[in-house]
Design a protein around this motif. Structure first.
Motif, PDB file in Angstrom:
ATOM      1  N   ILE A  83       1.209   0.118  -1.045  1.00  0.00           N
ATOM      2  CA  ILE A  83       1.040   0.739   0.276  1.00  0.00           C
ATOM      3  C   ILE A  83       2.271   0.424   1.105  1.00  0.00           C
ATOM      4  CG2 ILE A  83      -0.360   0.793   2.366  1.00  0.00           C
ATOM      5  CD1 ILE A  83      -2.754   0.091   0.603  1.00  0.00           C
TER       6      ILE A  83
ATOM      7  N   LYS B 187       4.447   1.222   4.459  1.00  0.00           N
ATOM      8  CA  LYS B 187       4.314   1.767   5.817  1.00  0.00           C
ATOM      9  C   LYS B 187       5.563   2.505   6.280  1.00  0.00           C
ATOM     10  CE  LYS B 187       0.913  -1.462   7.754  1.00  0.00           C
ATOM     11  NZ  LYS B 187       0.657  -2.398   8.882  1.00  0.00           N
ATOM     12  N   ASN B 188       6.728   1.954   5.961  1.00  0.00           N
ATOM     13  CA  ASN B 188       7.954   2.526   6.523  1.00  0.00           C
ATOM     14  C   ASN B 188       9.075   2.511   5.493  1.00  0.00           C
ATOM     15  OD1 ASN B 188       7.328   3.070   9.459  1.00  0.00           O
ATOM     16  ND2 ASN B 188       6.756   0.910   9.344  1.00  0.00           N
TER      17      ASN B 188
ATOM     18  N   ASN C 219       4.242   7.231   6.093  1.00  0.00           N
ATOM     19  CA  ASN C 219       3.626   6.234   5.212  1.00  0.00           C
ATOM     20  C   ASN C 219       3.508   6.790   3.804  1.00  0.00           C
ATOM     21  OD1 ASN C 219       1.445   6.233   7.947  1.00  0.00           O
ATOM     22  ND2 ASN C 219       3.074   4.728   7.744  1.00  0.00           N
TER      23      ASN C 219
ATOM     24  N   TRP D 162       1.509  10.043   3.415  1.00  0.00           N
ATOM     25  CA  TRP D 162       0.380   9.849   4.323  1.00  0.00           C
ATOM     26  C   TRP D 162       0.816   9.842   5.783  1.00  0.00           C
ATOM     27  CZ3 TRP D 162      -1.306   4.571   1.830  1.00  0.00           C
ATOM     28  CH2 TRP D 162      -1.897   4.800   0.586  1.00  0.00           C
TER      29      TRP D 162
ATOM     30  N   TYR E 209      -3.547   5.133   7.051  1.00  0.00           N
ATOM     31  CA  TYR E 209      -3.944   4.336   5.890  1.00  0.00           C
ATOM     32  C   TYR E 209      -5.282   3.692   6.209  1.00  0.00           C
ATOM     33  CZ  TYR E 209      -0.629   1.927   8.944  1.00  0.00           C
ATOM     34  OH  TYR E 209       0.101   1.521  10.039  1.00  0.00           O
TER      35      TYR E 209
ATOM     36  N   GLY F 126      -2.116   3.958  12.945  1.00  0.00           N
ATOM     37  CA  GLY F 126      -1.639   5.082  12.143  1.00  0.00           C
ATOM     38  C   GLY F 126      -2.322   6.397  12.432  1.00  0.00           C
TER      39      GLY F 126
END
Length: 282
Positions: A200, A202-203, A228, A245, A248, A263
């Motif tokens: 996973i 995020k950035n 994401n 995404w 999340y 998010g």
């Protein structure tokens, strides 16, 4: 019902249930995972109006509790075919009294598939039809077929030298993470990477990922609009999911108020949102 679009180079087939891409062919090679219930029976589900898992599968809005299962309901609903051309098709899902039982908002979700040369573009469009703001997340979950030995594949991230992947605990996002070093911007695939579920991210700095098969570029996955990203497979399965995404899973310490969810997109009344990703076959 399956709908096919094609051009000189590619043929894509999409199921109206979930507007789910289930085949992408070039020169008789299948690029999409064909589903195997031993591992995972889907192909490319659309994640809406949430991505991932809510704590106790519940969110709070206007001091009321609502139930939404993992990844939301779009993937399980029949979409209308709004428009079809030889090289493009638009699917439409409208809110209904049934969807409002679990998600008390009015919306229209369009999923538009378009072929241009060797490129398949997938566009999501969300229109807020509510009298209030519309909170939602959205994402793709396409699974690409990797028929060779899994360790013969690698992912190249153009602008990243390492990956910061957050851990899930009971399907919720924790603050704990691992740094995964890349070699020459490349992640060599192995099943151990996914022993704790998906990666996973995020950035990411990169907005495209090139998939290599035995050091030969197979296709490029481009996701300029998405902040994401998830990467996932299952032990011994011959696929990799590349998942762009917005949003999340809930964090462990969530308030469960959907308007405060990390998010989440808050779309104003009468406004429209759109985002696209593309698969470019070499």
């Amino acid at each position: 019902m399956n709908i096919s679009i094609s051009n000189t180079y590619l043929k894509a087939t999409i199921n109206s249930k979930g507007a789910e891409l289930n085949s992408l062919l070039k020169n008789d090679r299948e690029y999409m995972w064909q589903g195997n219930l031993e591992f995972w029976g889907k192909h490319s589900p659309i994640l809406f109006p949430i991505v991932g898992t809510l704590k106790n599968d519940t969110f709070i809005y206007d001091q009321k509790q609502f139930q939404l299962s993992r990844h939301g309901f779009a993937r399980d609903n029949e979409f209308e075919i709004e428009e079809q051309q030889p090289e493009s098709v638009t699917f439409l899902l409208k809110s209904s009294s049934k969807t409002e039982e679990n998600y008390p908002f009015q919306f229209e979700l369009k999923v538009i598939y378009t072929l241009e040369g060797n490129n398949l573009n997938v566009k999501y469009q969300v229109d807020n039809k509510s009298e209030t703001s519309l909170p939602f997340s959205i994402g793709g979950h396409p699974a690409f077929s990797l028929p060779d030995n899994f360790e013969n594949y690698s992912l190249e991230f153009k602008n990243d030298y390492s990956l910061k992947s957050y851990f899930l605990k009971n399907d919720l996002l924790s603050e704990e993470f691992q740094n995964i070093d890349l070699k020459n911007n490349r992640l060599n695939l192995n099943y151990a990477l996914f022993k704790n579920d998906a990666l996973i991210l995020k950035n990411l700095e990169s907005k495209s990922i090139t998939v290599f098969e035995n050091e030969k570029p197979l296709f490029n996955f481009e996701y300029d609009d998405f902040p994401n990203f998830g990467i996932w497979t299952k032990e011994k399965a011959s696929f990799i999911c590349l998942e762009p995404w917005f949003g999340y899973s809930d964090k462990l310490e969530t308030t469960q108020n959907i308007l405060e969810k990390e998010g989440i997109i808050i779309l104003a009344k009468n406004n429209s949102f759109s985002a696209s990703f593309s698969v470019v076959i070499y």
